[in-house]
Design a protein around this motif. Structure first.
Motif, PDB file in Angstrom:
ATOM      1  N   TRP A 133       0.835  -1.207   0.000  1.00 12.14           N
ATOM      2  CA  TRP A 133       0.000   0.000   0.000  1.00 12.14           C
ATOM      3  C   TRP A 133       0.871   1.260   0.000  1.00 12.14           C
ATOM      4  O   TRP A 133       0.595   2.218  -0.724  1.00 12.14           O
ATOM      5  N   LEU A 134       1.924   1.257   0.809  1.00 14.29           N
ATOM      6  CA  LEU A 134       2.805   2.421   0.860  1.00 14.29           C
ATOM      7  C   LEU A 134       3.495   2.642  -0.482  1.00 14.29           C
ATOM      8  O   LEU A 134       3.622   3.788  -0.933  1.00 14.29           O
ATOM      9  N   ALA A 145      -0.750   7.887  14.119  1.00 15.42           N
ATOM     10  CA  ALA A 145      -0.568   8.764  12.962  1.00 15.42           C
ATOM     11  C   ALA A 145       0.754   9.519  13.085  1.00 15.42           C
ATOM     12  O   ALA A 145       1.126   9.947  14.184  1.00 15.42           O
ATOM     13  N   PRO A 146       1.501   9.690  11.987  1.00 17.90           N
ATOM     14  CA  PRO A 146       2.726  10.491  12.034  1.00 17.90           C
ATOM     15  C   PRO A 146       2.436  11.926  12.482  1.00 17.90           C
ATOM     16  O   PRO A 146       1.341  12.449  12.262  1.00 17.90           O
ATOM     17  N   HIS A 156       7.225   9.267   5.707  1.00 22.64           N
ATOM     18  CA  HIS A 156       7.583   9.057   7.105  1.00 22.64           C
ATOM     19  C   HIS A 156       7.492   7.586   7.493  1.00 22.64           C
ATOM     20  O   HIS A 156       7.985   7.196   8.541  1.00 22.64           O
ATOM     21  N   LEU A 157       6.845   6.785   6.651  1.00 24.74           N
ATOM     22  CA  LEU A 157       6.647   5.368   6.954  1.00 24.74           C
ATOM     23  C   LEU A 157       7.499   4.457   6.078  1.00 24.74           C
ATOM     24  O   LEU A 157       7.730   3.301   6.435  1.00 24.74           O
ATOM     25  N   LYS A 158       7.950   4.963   4.944  1.00 27.17           N
ATOM     26  CA  LYS A 158       8.742   4.128   4.029  1.00 27.17           C
ATOM     27  C   LYS A 158       9.714   4.995   3.257  1.00 27.17           C
ATOM     28  O   LYS A 158       9.339   6.068   2.774  1.00 27.17           O
ATOM     29  N   LYS A 159      10.961   4.524   3.119  1.00 25.38           N
ATOM     30  CA  LYS A 159      11.982   5.226   2.351  1.00 25.38           C
ATOM     31  C   LYS A 159      12.230   4.465   1.051  1.00 25.38           C
ATOM     32  O   LYS A 159      12.753   3.352   1.080  1.00 25.38           O
TER      33      LYS A 159
END
Length: 321
Positions: free
Chosen positions: A144-145, A269-270, A200-203
């Motif tokens: 999803w990301l 949540a970020p 912020h959740l995946k690089k």
């Protein structure tokens, strides 16, 4: 002239002693004046230097005293930047009722231009769904990301390109824009904030970044040419694109509710999302997806509206609406 006459007078009478005394007097005065000038310059230099140091150490007169948390978080903020979000463009802040009552809608194409826009979106969606594995297999948080990040790198293009094109059009024709530019820029920034939230959740890795570079290069040129030819086609195209976005995020929410995405069901949540959408302190990722879906539904309405009016008409949406 007076000095030359004085020299001739001294020479004519042969008074060389007085001439030498006069020369020594002039030399002494010149030396004293030079010392005074050098002393004055030194004093001024020291004063300027001390003033510059004091100015550098003092707070800037335009620094905002209102301390707010920077919306991009520590990873995206320069080390010496002030923690303020005042420079962000206005955008809607959704109520609980608004974000929980977004529905899937569809604007039926009425003519060839709208049909071309609709089928272009459907073709792009099918190709991307096939390439990203959306059509087969189960979707986890990582997939999803990856999908959200790539789509948002593309979704931020239309608003900026349309705003730039209308800005140059206004300058070239020396005419007013009637408020379209600010709405389009708000849309572009809003889509970019979706991207920054996901980052912020995946690089992303090098291969993913290369795909983004290629995809953005193709889409930017396509949209610029299309907007120069038919702004109506482009806004209808974005309207249909946002319809698909609402469908996608609705599916994501359904998977969270059914327990297929357990990490996101429990994940906080970020901070960037809490600050940007003014979410509750205990907001979860589900609340973030709800806010993003509400944004996409709003872009759907705005672009379908802009496609239905004349490009020279007044924009019905005020800043932040």
């Amino acid at each position: 002239m007076a000095i030359q006459l004085y020299f001739r007078r001294l020479s004519s009478v042969g008074n060389w002693n007085k001439l030498s005394q006069f020369y020594l007097c002039v030399t002494n005065l010149t030396y004293q004046s030079s010392n005074r000038i050098n002393s004055t310059i030194g004093i001024k230099s020291r004063l300027l230097s001390s003033s510059a140091i004091a100015l550098a150490n003092s707070p800037h007169f335009r620094v905002n005293s209102d301390k707010k948390k920077h919306p991009l978080g520590p990873e995206f903020r320069p080390k010496d930047a002030e923690e303020t979000s005042d420079y962000l463009l206005p955008h809607p802040i959704w109520s609980d009722h608004e974000i929980n009552n977004v529905t899937v809608t569809h604007e039926k194409p009425k003519d060839k231009t709208e049909k071309a826009a609709y089928f272009s979106v459907q073709l792009l969606r099918f190709g991307f769904d096939l390439f990203s594995g959306y059509l087969f297999g189960s979707m986890n948080e990582n997939k999803w990301l990856r999908r959200i990040i790539f789509l948002e790198t593309v979704a931020g293009v239309p608003g900026m390109v349309a705003a730039m094109t209308r800005h140059l059009h206004s300058l070239r024709r020396m005419q007013r824009d009637y408020g379209w530019i600010h709405t389009l820029l708000e849309e572009a920034e809003n889509e970019r904030m979706h991207l920054l939230t996901a980052l912020h959740l995946k690089k992303p890795g090098p291969f993913f970044r290369a795909c983004v570079l290629i995809g953005q290069g193709i889409f930017v040129n396509f949209f610029i040419i299309s907007y120069l030819i038919s702004p109506r086609f482009c806004h209808r195209f974005v309207g249909y694109l946002e319809e698909e976005a609402v469908i996608t995020y609705t599916k994501c929410l359904n998977q969270i509710d059914r327990g297929y995405l357990p990490m996101w069901a429990q994940m906080n949540a970020p901070d960037i999302a809490k600050n940007y959408w003014q979410l509750k302190p205990d907001a979860k990722m589900r609340d973030v997806i709800l806010a993003i879906r509400a944004d996409e539904a709003h872009h759907r309405l705005v672009n379908h509206t802009l496609a239905s009016i004349n490009p020279a008409d007044k924009n019905p949406y005020k800043p932040g609406q």
